[in-house]
Design an enzyme around this catalytic site. Structure first.
Site, short mmCIF file in Angstrom:
data_model
loop_
_atom_site.label_atom_id
_atom_site.label_comp_id
_atom_site.label_asym_id
_atom_site.label_seq_id
_atom_site.Cartn_x
_atom_site.Cartn_y
_atom_site.Cartn_z
N SER A 159 0.86 -1.18 0.00
CA SER A 159 0.00 0.00 0.00
C SER A 159 0.90 1.24 0.00
CB SER A 159 -0.92 -0.06 1.22
OG SER A 159 -1.81 1.01 1.18
N HIS A 211 -2.50 -1.17 -3.42
CA HIS A 211 -3.71 -0.33 -3.21
C HIS A 211 -3.59 0.93 -4.04
CE1 HIS A 211 -4.24 -2.21 1.04
NE2 HIS A 211 -4.61 -3.03 0.08
N ASP A 237 -4.39 -4.77 5.95
CA ASP A 237 -4.74 -5.62 4.82
C ASP A 237 -3.56 -6.56 4.55
OD1 ASP A 237 -6.24 -6.62 2.80
OD2 ASP A 237 -5.70 -5.08 1.34
#
Lengths: 128, 1329
Positions: free
Chosen positions: B19, B46, B138
């Site tokens: 991310s 992401h 995540d």
């Protein structure tokens, strides 16, 4: 005229007038023609069974019962009687209108007709 | 895990989740990445959903591998770096990618967890999961699933990550195998995997023969009492491999050795093994057992009770939630409202954070029933979250089982797979703590690992081998403490020792004998018994009563005694005699301390003895020395004593501290609850604050309202004052409260309120006052406006009482207003009078009258209107046509009415409406009603029913049209009786003449109306024919003439002919006689008739000639035969003569024959003559029919004879008729010849001629037995020239029938009897001929 060839000839006459019957019978006798007369055709047809068959037939047209045309046909078919003369006072009757068997020797004569003419015609028919 | 493909062919798919800060880490990773062959990478970075990722371009330069964006259903190839596209979730399906629109709209996209989860299920690839830099968590869940599936999991080291949230979460979850920086990772990835694979390779190759594997299991079993031999072998093997990898051990043998030498590794391995089975409802069977047990246990709980559950070692919360759900299910089943609190504790605070969220992967929910899933879980983004109401029940807190104090009074303790971390001693201690914590009969729920022998001492398994236990009703082990100091928990009840006193009786005299004054103490130095008088040594001091010796003993002895006592107790021996002497008192007191040993309750006796003189040399130190020495000794002892006390206090404090710690922990968990409550309260507070603000605003508004009210009130007062009519306000008890000036004047009220307190009094001045008081009371009762009319001083007032209603609908007062109504009342009564009059007029009017307002609603309808429409007044008033009638009717009327409203004049229309089933005709008048300003306010409709009138009119018109369109003219005459009287002959006047008379007579119909009879007929028969006309009218009136043909005046082609049909209508009931004439011009018909007759005659003539010809032909034939006879006879004579025969006799015979024959011929000629006569002039004469028929018979006799047909002649009647005999003869001849033709072909032939005499007629029948006339020909045979015969003219029967008709007779054919009969019926008399 002697009409010798007609001597001994058997002739049937179908005529309902008694007077004419008588006259014609006498006339035929004059020429030694054996004549038998019938008032009606039916009588003549009946006679086929018992009588000697004629050589020639003379027949009136208007008769009580069967008419001349029918009688001539019937006698030819049943008894092989030919030639035949149809003697009639009715002017309209013509041979072309009648349908007669081919082998039948046939002639129409209109009343009044002379006895000679009658005999000539019989003689002619027989000699054909 | 390893497929049939050889090791080299197996493609390794590396899932990389990143991310924030991911690009840096990725660049670093790929730059150093040496793992190229047989590797493919999937980068799940992401990104913003609206942003097309630039990642492929950015990464292209960092690696030799092909970089591309992953596509839907793309087959994964070797040596490619796939980048997950933005705003799509990427999944692995078989060997393809599946890209789906992101389900998750809140969380980061694309989801790393989602991809890892799908990757963990792969069967086509070797997989590795890597979590790189990023915030949030995540990827953690995904790594967990990957690890569970036996794949390698790697995290970026947090210190190398720009954002360490994701790596840290992954590492702290314990699901990460290896932690490395991206560059190291890139370099070593291949080696790490090789190592990993190598282990797998070997372990597989060894398979079952592997003794080392069994050895490892044995070690495990021995150490942790868990037998893993029945666990899935591949799973266990993978765990072992993982540990080997972590410890860099290459063979299983080595590892087994390693295990043997490192017991801690055993636990690590065990923990590793257990991770794979961490899931919801782990060991389903055990949960079922627990449920059964809970059902039993919870029966004792009632609504409103609380159930407390302690889940010790909750890890990531699955266990705690499983318990909560299980209990909740049981409670639901038992339908109980019991509050549940679950204390979920673990030593690891990191996992607890995740546990609080209660989010679990699908995999960990595998053994959860679908129904439970539906009820307690909410699906989000491929994961499941426990529903909030369960989450709220569970309180997570950090807690160390080994040191922290337990939760108390709990109903259920779950402790599963926790004991493995502890040695047997601690296990036993924890068992005791659980026993202590649980409520009586409380449930202990253990896991497979918790199998210490000590459990059975405290708990009883619900079933044998079950892991669910019940607390045994055994005293808790008092020795357990929650600190390092053991606290004596033995109860200290005095009462418990009273029983022992009996034994004292034995020693009492003994004690007395030795030392009369003694004190018996227990080990706490509590005074139990006093022997002798002890008041010299002890006294009760001020303060709370205490039996502690410490408190009782007098000060001089205390100092010396207490340390001695302590020493004695500690050493468990008798103390030395202690001598105490006070300085005030020279006597010495010796104190003996006896320690009485007792295993349960050691006791101490303190004896006091006073020895005044008796000084023992040996025990008595020299005075001077004694003081300092003893002082020092005492001080020393005191110091010792103080030290001991200090120790004691310190220890006690420590214990308290520990207890406080336990309480603190509970507080902590309670705090969580409080905190959430606090938040709620804060919200409520905010709400309250805003409510408060609203209230303030409201208050301000109210203030201003109040000011307004004051103002309004003032205005109101002024308004009331200015009203000319009296207004009075009274309260509920009819006391005057206010009034205006006008009222003051009228009722003579005083402004001083005290003088007007009684309204009744004020009003009673007037006779109507009573009424007003009544009105007021009525208004009070009804609480509604009441009105009445009162007369005050010859004026009429309209009094109105209006109640003033309070909030509760109670009457607070009444307002009176009196309107001077006199003028209005007068006007009204006048108006009412005229209105009544008008209404009467309308009501009795034959028309249906209605009034509508401008909106079309009825405001008035008279009785005729209501009757016509069959409605009641209340049904009509206030409604419009659309509500009353059909839409079509209403719509039609509306247009007309709008027009009528615009029109200044009344509008008359003829209308047709459906009224119910009938259709009615109306004459309707519509006119608008105007108000005084001349503006229309309504519409009045007056309708007259004219249905009958219209229908009569229509019928009449129809009649006229019919009459006019026919050729016949119709006339109606009525007699004028006076004129008839005066003139002496019938005198009729024309009443009606049809229009078409003009065509017939050339005179317009109107010229004849109301003219006399002569006038009309003079136009037909001509002038000056009055006598003829008079005859006609007389015969119509007197003789009832019905039909006559009249010859009229001459026209262009001779006279006109008229047919007259009349029907006389005698006058009845005073009405004059009348008659109806129908006049037809039949001139044409007459002409045609005449022509036809001529034509027929011609035909007849030709027919006769033709039949004559036929007859002549027959006759000529008939003549030929006698002629033949004559000819032949004559010829015979001639021939005989020629032959020379004697002809005399012959001649006689022949001549006779000839004469006969000639006679015959003349007969024929005679009959021929009679036929010829037929053509003679046709004159009628009286004829004997039989004779006539005989002639016919004779004339046709030859015909019958020729045809050979019998004619049966049956005519015997002698009867004569008038006829044309030649024609009749011809008829019979025709029929006979026809009959002859018909029977000619029959076998038996006959024709019968018959004559029948009847009353006025005769019948001639010709019957034959021929085949008859077919029905189809019957109608044709009479027509001329129709014939079925070959010969003939076809005129026969038509001629015959025409002759018969001329004789006014009939001819019929009857074939019914098997024969054919032609029947001719002729009248005997016939005038017409």
């Amino acid at each position: 005229m002697s009409y010798n060839e007609l001597k001994g000839l058997h002739l049937w006459i179908v005529e309902d007038d008694q007077d004419l019957q008588d006259v014609w019978s006498k006339a035929m006798a004059l020429y030694s023609i054996k004549c038998k007369t019938f008032m009606r055709g039916e009588d003549a047809i009946a006679a086929l069974e018992v009588e000697r068959k004629p050589d020639v037939l003379m027949c009136d047209y208007y008769l009580p019962g069967m008419n001349g045309e029918e009688i001539i046909k019937e006698l030819f078919i049943k008894g092989g009687i030919s030639p035949a003369l149809l003697v009639t006072g009715k002017q309209e009757v013509q041979s072309t209108l009648l349908k007669m068997p081919d082998k039948l020797k046939f002639k129409i004569l209109k009343k009044p007709v002379s006895i000679r003419t009658l005999l000539d015609n019989v003689s002619n028919l027989l000699s054909q | 895990m390893i497929k049939k493909k050889s090791q080299n062919e197996q493609l390794t798919l590396v899932g990389i989740g990143s991310s924030a800060g991911g690009l840096q880490a990725l660049t670093e990773f790929f730059k150093h990445c040496a793992a190229l062959n047989n590797f493919s990478y999937v980068v799940v970075q992401h990104t913003s959903p609206n942003y097309q990722t630039m990642l492929p371009k950015l990464l292209k330069d960092t690696t030799k591998l092909r970089v591309k964006e992953a596509e839907h259903l793309e087959v994964i190839e070797e040596g490619v770096v796939y980048i997950a596209p933005s705003n799509k979730d990427i999944m692995l399906r078989g060997d393809c990618f599946e890209l789906t629109p992101s389900e998750n709209t809140i969380g980061p996209r694309p989801s790393v967890d989602g991809f890892f989860s799908s990757l963990s299920k792969t069967e086509s690839f070797e997989a590795i999961g890597i979590v790189l830099s990023g915030t949030g968590n995540d990827g953690t869940q995904g790594l967990k699933e990957l690890k569970n599936a036996g794949f390698l999991t790697i995290s970026q080291s947090p210190d190398s990550a720009k954002y360490d949230g994701m790596p840290r979460s992954a590492i702290s979850s314990g699901f990460t195998d290896i932690v490395l920086s991206p560059s190291e990772l890139g370099e070593q990835l291949a080696d790490i995997l090789d190592n990993f694979r190598g282990l797998a390779q070997r372990s597989v190759s060894l398979e079952r023969k592997d003794h080392s594997y069994n050895l490892v299991l044995k070690i495990l079993k021995k150490q942790v009492q868990v037998d893993f031999s029945h666990y899935k072998e591949p799973t266990i093997r993978r765990r072992i491999q993982r540990r080997m990898l972590a410890n860099k051990i290459l063979t299983l043998d080595d590892y087994a050795t390693f295990l043997t030498n490192n017991p801690s590794e055993v636990h690590t391995l065990f923990q590793d093994v257990l991770i794979s089975v961490t899931e919801m409802f782990r060991d389903q069977v055990q949960f079922e057992e627990l449920e059964t047990e809970l059902e039993d246990y919870l029966k004792r709980k009632d609504d409103g009770d609380t159930i407390r559950i302690w889940c010790a070692g909750c890890s990531s919360g699955e266990e705690a939630y499983s318990l909560a759900i299980t209990v909740n299910e049981v409670l639901k089943k038992q339908n109980k409202n019991i509050r549940m609190t679950v204390f979920a504790t673990d030593i690891n605070e990191a996992t607890m954070e995740a546990a609080r969220k209660g989010v679990y992967s699908e995999r960990s929910l595998e053994s959860v029933k679908q129904s439970i899933k539906n009820e307690y879980f909410t699906k989000l983004d491929g994961h499941y979250q426990i529903n909030k109401h369960i989450r709220e029940m569970v309180v997570f807190a950090r807690h160390d089982l080994t040191s922290d104090p337990p939760f108390l009074r709990v109903d259920l303790i779950s402790c599963r797979n926790v004991f493995i971390y502890f040695g047997p001693a601690i296990q036993e201690r924890i068992t005791k703590i659980f026993h202590y914590s649980l409520n009586p009969k409380g449930i202990l729920f253990l896991g497979k690992a918790e199998a210490t022998s000590s459990i059975k001492d405290y708990f009883q398994p619900s079933q044998s081998h079950s892991r669910v236990y019940r607390k045994l009703p055994k005293k808790s082990d008092g020795t357990i403490s929650f600190g390092t100091l053991k606290i004596d928990h033995q109860p200290k009840f005095i009462t418990s020792k009273t029983g022992k006193r009996d034994s004292l009786k034995v020693i009492k005299p003994y004690i007395k004998s030795i030392a009369p004054t003694s004190l018996l103490l227990d080990s706490d130095f509590t005074l139990l018994q006093i022997f002798g008088s002890a008041q010299e040594y002890i006294s009760l001091s001020e303060g709370a009563a205490s039996l502690k010796l410490d408190d009782l003993i007098l000060e001089p002895y205390k100092k010396r005694l207490m340390p001695a006592l302590l020493k004695s107790r500690r050493l468990k021996q008798n103390a030395n005699k202690v001598c105490i002497s006070s300085q005030q008192d020279p006597k010495k007191v010796f104190i003996d301390i006896f320690y009485i040993e007792d295993p349960i309750e050691p006791q101490i006796i303190v004896s006091f003895s006073e020895k005044v003189e008796e000084v023992d040399e040996s025990t008595t130190p020299p005075d001077s020395d004694f003081d300092s020495y003893s002082e020092m000794r005492e001080l020393q002892q005191e110091l010792l004593h103080t030290r001991e006390q200090l120790n004691l206090v310190v220890e006690e404090q420590e214990t308290s501290n520990e207890e406080l710690q336990a309480l603190n922990e509970e507080m902590q968990s309670a705090n969580e609850e409080l905190q959430s409550t606090n938040e709620e309260l804060e919200v409520s507070n905010e709400e309250l604050q805003s409510t408060n603000e609203e209230l303030t605003t409201l208050n301000e508004e109210l203030n201003s309202k109040s000011n307004e009210l004051v103002l309004v009130n003032r205005k109101l007062n002024n308004v009331i004052e200015t009203i000319d009519d009296p207004v009075i306000v009274v309260d509920s008890s009819l006391r005057l409260s206010s009034f205006n000036r006008s009222a003051e004047k009228m009722f003579d009220l005083k402004r001083d309120p005290t003088k007007n307190s009684e309204l009744a009094v004020a009003f009673l001045k007037y006779s109507s006052g009573v009424n007003l008081v009544n009105l007021a009371s009525k208004c009070l009762r009804s609480k509604s406006v009441e009105t009445m009319t009162v007369n005050i001083e010859q004026r009429v007032f309209f009094a109105k009482a209006q109640p003033i209603l309070g909030n509760q609908n109670e009457v607070e007062g009444v307002v009176f207003s009196l309107n001077d109504n006199t003028d209005l009342e007068n006007a009204l009564s006048r108006l009412q009078g005229s209105e009544r009059q008008l209404k009467e007029i309308f009501e009795h009017s034959p028309a249906s009258v209605s009034v509508k307002d401008l909106t079309g609603k009825y405001t008035y309808a008279n009785s005729n209107f209501l009757k016509l429409h069959g409605k009641k007044e209340e049904e009509v008033i206030g409604r419009d046509d659309y509500q009353l009638f059909s839409f079509e009717e209403a719509a039609r009327v509306k247009d007309i009415e709008i027009e009528a409203l615009r029109s200044k004049r009344a509008m008359m229309r003829e209308e047709t409406y459906k009224v119910g089933e009938r259709t009615e005709n109306f004459y309707s008048y519509r006119f608008r009603l105007l108000d005084k300003d001349g503006k229309p306010y309504g519409l009045c409709v007056m309708s007259f029913t004219v249905t009958e009138l219209v229908s009569t009119k229509h019928e009449l018109q129809l009649f006229r049209d019919i009459v006019s369109s026919s050729k016949s003219c119709s006339l109606i005459f009525f007699e004028n009786a006076e004129e008839t009287e005066r003139r002496g002959h019938p005198y009729f006047l024309t009443n009606y003449v049809s229009d078409n008379i003009e065509q017939m007579l050339g005179v317009p119909a109107r010229n004849f109306v109301n003219k006399d009879f002569f006038n009309f007929f003079s136009h037909i028969v001509g002038r000056r024919k009055d006598q003829k006309i008079l005859r006609l009218i007389k015969s119509i009136k007197n003789e009832g003439l019905e039909w006559v043909e009249i010859k009229g005046m001459d026209g262009e082609d001779g006279p006109r002919w008229y047919e007259l049909r009349s029907s006389f209508v005698p006058g009845r009931k005073g009405k004059p006689d009348g008659f109806h004439l129908i006049l037809n011009d039949i001139t044409e018909k007459k002409l045609e008739e005449r022509n036809q007759k001529q034509h027929q005659a011609e035909i007849l003539k030709s027919a006769r000639l033709a039949s004559l010809g036929e007859m002549a032909a027959g006759i000529s034939h008939e003549l030929n035969t006698p002629l033949q006879t004559i000819q032949s006879s004559a010829e015979l004579l001639e021939l005989s003569a020629q032959a020379g025969e004697d002809v005399k006799e012959q001649a006689l015979f022949m001549s006779e024959k000839i004469i006969d024959t000639v006679g015959k011929i003349s007969g024929i000629i005679k009959s021929l003559r009679s036929l010829a006569k037929m053509d003679e002039t046709l004159t009628s004469e009286t004829v004997e029919v039989r004779k006539l028929l005989l002639q016919v018979k004779e004339a046709t006799a030859y015909y019958f004879k020729n045809a050979g047909i019998e004619l049966r002649f049956e005519c015997s009647e002698d009867v004569s008729i008038v006829c044309r005999p030649r024609q009749i003869e011809q008829v019979v001849i025709n029929l006979l010849t026809n009959a002859v033709d018909a029977v000619k072909k029959q076998e038996e032939k006959w024709v019968k001629l018959q004559l029948l005499n009847q009353d006025k007629t005769i019948k001639i029948l010709v019957e034959d037995n021929g085949p008859g006339v077919p029905d189809s020909l019957k109608s044709q045979i009479m027509t001329p020239f129709f014939t079925t015969k070959k010969e003939g003219t076809g005129l026969g029967l038509s001629l015959t029938s025409s002759i018969v008709e001329e004789h006014r007779g009939y001819m019929r054919i009857d074939c019914s009897g098997g024969t054919t009969i032609f029947e001719i019926e002729l009248p005997k008399e016939c005038d017409e001929l």
